[in-house]
Design an enzyme around this catalytic site. Structure first.
Site, PDB file in Angstrom:
ATOM      1  N   ASP A  24      -1.565   4.853  -6.381  1.00  0.00           N
ATOM      2  CA  ASP A  24      -0.138   4.678  -6.102  1.00  0.00           C
ATOM      3  C   ASP A  24       0.684   5.850  -6.615  1.00  0.00           C
ATOM      4  OD1 ASP A  24      -1.220   1.756  -6.005  1.00  0.00           O
ATOM      5  OD2 ASP A  24       0.683   1.828  -4.941  1.00  0.00           O
ATOM      6  N   GLY A  71       0.865  -1.180   0.000  1.00  0.00           N
ATOM      7  CA  GLY A  71       0.000   0.000   0.000  1.00  0.00           C
ATOM      8  C   GLY A  71       0.900   1.229   0.000  1.00  0.00           C
ATOM      9  N   ALA A  72       0.564   2.211  -0.851  1.00  0.00           N
ATOM     10  CA  ALA A  72       1.499   3.319  -1.099  1.00  0.00           C
ATOM     11  C   ALA A  72       1.957   4.071   0.163  1.00  0.00           C
ATOM     12  CB  ALA A  72       0.891   4.265  -2.123  1.00  0.00           C
TER      13      ALA A  72
HETATM   14  O1  MRU Z   1       0.439  -3.900  -4.579  1.00  0.00           O
HETATM   15  P1  MRU Z   1      -0.156  -3.163  -3.434  1.00  0.00           P
HETATM   16  O2  MRU Z   1      -0.997  -4.011  -2.540  1.00  0.00           O
HETATM   17  O3  MRU Z   1       0.874  -2.371  -2.676  1.00  0.00           O
HETATM   18  O4  MRU Z   1      -1.125  -2.121  -4.125  1.00  0.00           O
HETATM   19  C1  MRU Z   1      -1.854  -1.230  -3.335  1.00  0.00           C
HETATM   20  C2  MRU Z   1      -2.793  -0.390  -4.105  1.00  0.00           C
HETATM   21  O5  MRU Z   1      -2.876  -0.462  -5.308  1.00  0.00           O
HETATM   22  C3  MRU Z   1      -3.566   0.628  -3.326  1.00  0.00           C
HETATM   23  O6  MRU Z   1      -4.807   0.855  -3.915  1.00  0.00           O
HETATM   24  C4  MRU Z   1      -2.775   1.947  -3.321  1.00  0.00           C
HETATM   25  O7  MRU Z   1      -1.472   1.730  -2.835  1.00  0.00           O
HETATM   26  C5  MRU Z   1      -3.422   2.993  -2.522  1.00  0.00           C
HETATM   27  S1  MRU Z   1      -3.183   2.697  -0.823  1.00  0.00           S
HETATM   28  C6  MRU Z   1      -3.871   3.868   0.119  1.00  0.00           C
END
Ligand code: MRU
Length: 358
Positions: free
Chosen positions: A240, A52-53
Site C-alpha cells: 500500500d 486495493g491501492a
Molecule cells: O484494505 P485493502 O483490501 O484495500 O488492502 C489491500 C492490500 O493490502 C493490498 O495488498 C495492497 O493494496 C496492494 S494491491 C495491488
C-alpha cells in the site's frame, strides 16, 4: 480480467458515471456499482466497494474528473474550489495507500494547468483514463519482471488480494503468477484467507478460480505450518505504501508472513508500481495506518444456504476489538521489490535511484 467470458476492468468511467466491480458482493455475486457523483465515489472507496491501492488510486482519479464535470458556471476560482473540495473528500477516505494520493494529485495538477473550465473538464477525463491505462501497463511489466523469479512447479504464498481487483486490471502480486501461468509453468498458490475482511478467501481465490490457476485457501495462522513443511517456495505480496528505506506497509498480517519467511529461508517479494513509494516517508514509522471498525473483527459475513448474504456476530456482546488494517514489514525481511522497471533491493540508495527517475 475475464469474467464470464467478458473483459472487465475493476473501475472505468462512462459519461459522468464511475463504474466499479462491487467487491463487497464477491465471490457470491458479480455486480457493478454505478456512482453518479464524486461523493458516491468517495463513499465507495470508504466502504470498500472498491479496494486495493492502485484500484482506489484510479477511482480517486475518476472522482476528481466527476467533480470537474459536475461543476456548473464559468468562474475559474469557484471551479478550483470545487476541485479542492473533492480532493479533500476523496483523500480522506482511506489514509494508507499512497496511490490514492498520487493519482488524485496527478489529475488535479494536470487540469489546473488549463485556463478554461471547458478544457479542464475535458482534461479531467482524459488524464483519469490515462492514469488507469498507465496502471494496467505497469502491472503487466511487474508481471514480466516477476515471472523471471518463478520456476517451474513452484508453490507460492500470497496475502490479501493484490490481483486485478486491487488494481485497474492484471494485479501486482498476482501479475507474475498470471504471466507464469500463461507461460505454462505449473504453479500452486497458497492463499491466506486474510482476516478480518477475508480478501484472500473471497477475492484472490475468486480471481485464481476465474483463471483456472490451481490454489488452496489456508487459514492465516497456517502459513508457518506450510512453510516449515517445505510446501511453500516463495512469498509474493502487494504493498500500500513503501517508505524510502524499503519498509513496506501492506495488509495486516504481512509482517508476520515476512518474519516466518526469513525463519524458513524463503524469498519474500513485494510487487508494486513506483507510485507506491512515498518520498515523504523516510521509514515505515512515517506511514499512517488505517484503523477500521471493530465490527470487522466481531462479525463475519458470508452467504447462507438460501444464498442470502448475512453478517453474523462471532464474539461475545461484551467484547471489544482492535482493527489496524495494515502493518509495516521492515526492509530487512524483504528480498526484493518487483516494480515496472525491474527488481529493486529494499535499500535507500537503490530506491532513490529508481523513484527519482520515475
Ligand atoms: O484494505 P485493502 O483490501 O484495500 O488492502 C489491500 C492490500 O493490502 C493490498 O495488498 C495492497 O493494496 C496492494 S494491491 C495491488
Amino acid at each position: 480480467m475475464l469474467v464470464n467470458n467478458q473483459n472487465y476492468r475493476t473501475v472505468w468511467m462512462q459519461d459522468k458515471y464511475v463504474y466499479l466491480i462491487n467487491q463487497q458482493l464477491l465471490p457470491h455475486k458479480f455486480g457493478i456499482y454505478k456512482s453518479k457523483d464524486y461523493i458516491e465515489t468517495a463513499n465507495a472507496i470508504k466502504t470498500m466497494i472498491v479496494r486495493g491501492a492502485p484500484a482506489i488510486g484510479a477511482t480517486g482519479a475518476y472522482g476528481v474528473a466527476q467533480a470537474a464535470l459536475e461543476f456548473k458556471g464559468n468562474n475559474f476560482e469557484k471551479f478550483k474550489k470545487q476541485i479542492e473540495k473533492a480532493e479533500k473528500t476523496l483523500k480522506s477516505t482511506r489514509p494508507t495507500a499512497n496511490d490514492l494520493f498520487y493519482a488524485i494529485d496527478f489529475v488535479k495538477n494536470k487540469i489546473m494547468q488549463n485556463i478554461t473550465i471547458e478544457n479542464a473538464k475535458k482534461d479531467s477525463v482524459k488524464y483519469a483514463n490515462e492514469y488507469a491505462d498507465w496502471n494496467v501497463e505497469l502491472c503487466r511489466k511487474i508481471g514480466e519482471h516477476g515471472n523471471k523469479l518463478i520456476n517451474q512447479n513452484q508453490n507460492i504464498l500470497t496475502h490479501c488480494n493484490a490481483g486485478a481487483l486491487a488494481c485497474v486490471d492484471f494485479g501486482t502480486a498476482l501479475a507474475p503468477i498470471r504471466i507464469s501461468h500463461y507461460n505454462k509453468k505449473n504453479l500452486f498458490v497458497y492463499v491466506d484467507e486474510t482476516r478480518p475482511r477475508n480478501q484472500g478467501a473471497s477475492l484472490t481465490a475468486w480471481e485464481l478460480a476465474q483463471e483456472k490457476i490451481p490454489h488452496a485457501i489456508i487459514a492465516d495462522n497456517a502459513a508457518g505450518f506450510f512453510m516449515k513443511k517445505g510446501k511453500i517456495d516463495m512469498i509474493i505480496v502487494g504493498a500500500d505504501r513503501i517508505a524510502m528505506n524499503g519498509d513496506v506497509a501492506n495488509k495486516i498480517g504481512t509482517y508476520e508472513k515476512a518474519v516466518l519467511a526469513k525463519e524458513n529461508n524463503l524469498p519474500f517479494y513485494v510487487a508494486a508500481p513506483l507510485s507506491t513509494f512515498d518520498i515523504n516517508s523516510k521509514t515505515g514509522e512515517d506511514i499512517p495506518i488505517e484503523e477500521r471498525s471493530s465490527d470487522e473483527i466481531l462479525y463475519i459475513s458470508g452467504i447462507d444456504k438460501n444464498k442470502k448474504i448475512r453478517k453474523i456476530r462471532i464474539a461475545p456482546e461484551e467484547s471489544s476489538a482492535k482493527n489496524p488494517a495494515f502493518d509495516v514489514t521492515p526492509a530487512k525481511y524483504v528480498s526484493g521489490i518487483i516494480t515496472e522497471r525491474g527488481i529493486i533491493k529494499p535499500m535507500k540508495d537503490d530506491i532513490e535511484k529508481f523513484v527519482k527517475g520515475k
